[in-house]
Design a protein around this motif. Structure first.
Motif, PDB file in Angstrom:
ATOM      1  N   UNK A  77     -45.654  12.970  14.138  1.00 25.43           N
ATOM      2  CA  UNK A  77     -45.634  12.862  12.393  1.00 25.43           C
ATOM      3  C   UNK A  77     -47.201  13.072  12.138  1.00 25.43           C
ATOM      4  N   UNK A  78     -48.558  12.417  13.050  1.00 22.93           N
ATOM      5  CA  UNK A  78     -49.072  13.277  12.730  1.00 22.93           C
ATOM      6  C   UNK A  78     -50.243  14.222  12.624  1.00 22.93           C
ATOM      7  N   UNK A  79     -49.561  15.630  13.379  1.00 28.22           N
ATOM      8  CA  UNK A  79     -49.758  16.805  13.173  1.00 28.22           C
ATOM      9  C   UNK A  79     -49.132  17.565  12.923  1.00 28.22           C
ATOM     10  N   UNK A  80     -47.625  17.438  12.617  1.00 31.99           N
ATOM     11  CA  UNK A  80     -46.291  18.464  12.078  1.00 31.99           C
ATOM     12  C   UNK A  80     -46.357  20.050  13.216  1.00 31.99           C
ATOM     13  N   UNK A  81     -46.375  19.245  14.036  1.00 27.03           N
ATOM     14  CA  UNK A  81     -46.972  20.603  15.020  1.00 27.03           C
ATOM     15  C   UNK A  81     -47.921  21.700  14.998  1.00 27.03           C
ATOM     16  N   UNK A  82     -48.762  21.267  13.450  1.00 30.88           N
ATOM     17  CA  UNK A  82     -49.876  22.239  14.014  1.00 30.88           C
ATOM     18  C   UNK A  82     -49.420  22.909  12.559  1.00 30.88           C
TER      19      UNK A  82
END
Lengths: 358, 90
Positions: free
Chosen positions: A302-307
């Protein structure tokens, strides 16, 4: 479902400049069928109705659109904060006054380097002096000014001089954005990706400048994700906060998404809100349900959404894989190989310019 | 820091408006959207360059049961740091 905050309106891909790091698509000719004034005005209206608060007028070079003043007026009347993203070529005083009167809120001018020879070489045409003049007009008319400088291997060693130039221009914001590798920049990656040493030196200079300029100029520094441990939280999540409309009416979660193997969605065929809510282009990677491991079970999902989906696709051929920038990605070696090359022996580096189009 | 006697005013670079979609006031600037809670919106709408920070807090105290002066100062200071609000001294 969340509503988008910003619309990136890519009014045209025509541009007098030929920067080798341009993020525009490689197949520029596919976008010659540009939307009319009325079509864009309808898109702006639909955008405002669905909650868009900011309208970024970009391109290519948006000043090549003869109807730019009318488009700005429409966006401003709809209550959106309007931002012109420009090379400044064609921003004469009279043109600027027209845009000011139409309600344009903010101007962002690109500068390629701190001195004319390098700047004009990167831009592909003599443009440096015209940019400085236009920046002065922007300040003179009382606009807030952002100067955007794309950093790469061939100008990053001059970042101190670049900051000094932008200070002289009395800009309110400076964006020092390392190249992101999409479009033409992807093609030119080997000639653009800086070395670790170059980055470290630049970072120290920018950090000191940020302290020195506190309260006078906002310094935004975008680091190249190839060197980071975790991927960037691209666009704040897929189709979560922003959307892009290309010159031909294709709607995208971000400009690079035109490369992805997803069905096209066009504002010429469907209302913007329908596209946002249900077009596969927008729903494919929204949220976290699409994720596989290592993202699916990662604390940072939930922080980088998988890039970045576009970067995953570009590097692996599969947009649903973890962004290879992440050190946890099974494909991370693809990124380390590029980084190793950038830190190896100096090569003869030739930039392939994107073609001028007017 | 922001002092009680400072007179805050919205920067000319930003716009405060109501957003019916989100039912909130928003502060729009170059490359930024700040969605405000009702108290934040109230504070900003009182920042006219004439009222002091203490004056803003006094108005809010009449409107709500609890407003701590420090909260107003802290909120204004955060927006000053983001260059959304300017301070007119004295």
């Amino acid at each position: 479902m969340d509503r988008p905050f910003g619309l990136l309106a890519e009014l045209t891909y025509r541009c007098p400049l030929a920067c080798a790091y341009c993020s525009n698509p490689l197949e520029l000719a596919a976008y010659d069928d540009e939307m009319s004034t009325a079509e864009w005005q309808r898109v702006f209206t639909e955008a405002a109705e669905m909650g868009v608060l900011q309208c970024h007028l970009s391109g290519g070079e948006p000043l090549l659109r003869r109807d730019l003043v009318d488009l700005v007026r429409t966006a401003a009347e709809l209550g959106m904060y309007t931002n012109l993203v420009t090379s400044a070529i064609g921003l004469s005083r009279s043109r600027a006054e027209g845009l000011r009167e139409a309600g344009l809120d903010h101007v962002q001018i690109s500068v390629q380097a701190d001195e004319p020879a390098t700047s004009d070489r990167i831009a592909g045409i003599p443009s440096f002096e015209r940019k400085l003049k236009a920046a002065a007009v922007v300040k003179d008319l009382g606009w807030p000014l952002t100067v955007n400088v794309v950093l790469h291997r061939q100008n990053i060693d001059r970042v101190a001089e670049i900051i000094a130039l932008v200070e002289e221009l009395d800009a309110d914001r400076i964006e020092l954005a390392n190249t992101q590798y999409y479009g033409w920049a992807w093609r030119n990656r080997a000639a653009l990706l800086p070395s670790r040493e170059q980055l470290a030196a630049a970072e120290e200079i920018v950090r000191a400048a940020r302290v020195r300029l506190t309260g006078r100029m906002e310094v935004v520094h975008v680091l190249p994700d190839y060197y980071s441990e975790y991927p960037k939280p691209c666009m704040g999540g897929w189709a979560a906060r922003q959307l892009t409309v290309a010159p031909n009416g294709h709607a995208l979660p971000c400009p690079a998404a035109q490369t992805l193997p997803l069905p096209r969605a066009s504002v010429r065929e469907e209302p913007l809100s329908t596209i946002w809510d249900s077009a596969p282009m927008f729903t494919a990677f929204r949220g976290t349900d699409w994720m596989r491991d290592p993202c699916r079970t990662c604390d940072r999902r939930e922080l980088d959404f998988g890039g970045c989906r576009c970067q995953a696709f570009q590097l692996t051929g599969d947009p649903a894989r973890t962004d290879p920038v992440c050190h946890l990605s099974p494909d991370h070696a693809l990124v380390t190989a590029a980084v190793d090359a950038a830190n190896g022996e100096r090569r003869h580096e030739i930039l392939i310019p994107r073609p001028h189009r007017s | 820091m922001v002092a009680d006697g400072d007179r805050p005013i919205l920067s000319s670079h930003v716009r405060l408006r109501f957003d019916p979609t989100r039912d909130r006031h928003v502060l729009l600037g170059p490359e930024s959207v700040i969605v405000l809670n009702p108290t934040g919106a109230d504070i900003l709408s009182l920042c006219d360059g004439n009222r002091t920070v203490a004056g803003v807090a006094a108005v809010l105290r009449e409107r709500y049961d609890r407003v701590v002066d420090d909260e107003v100062a802290a909120f204004v200071a955060r927006l000053v740091a983001r260059r959304c609000v300017e301070i007119h001294n004295g």
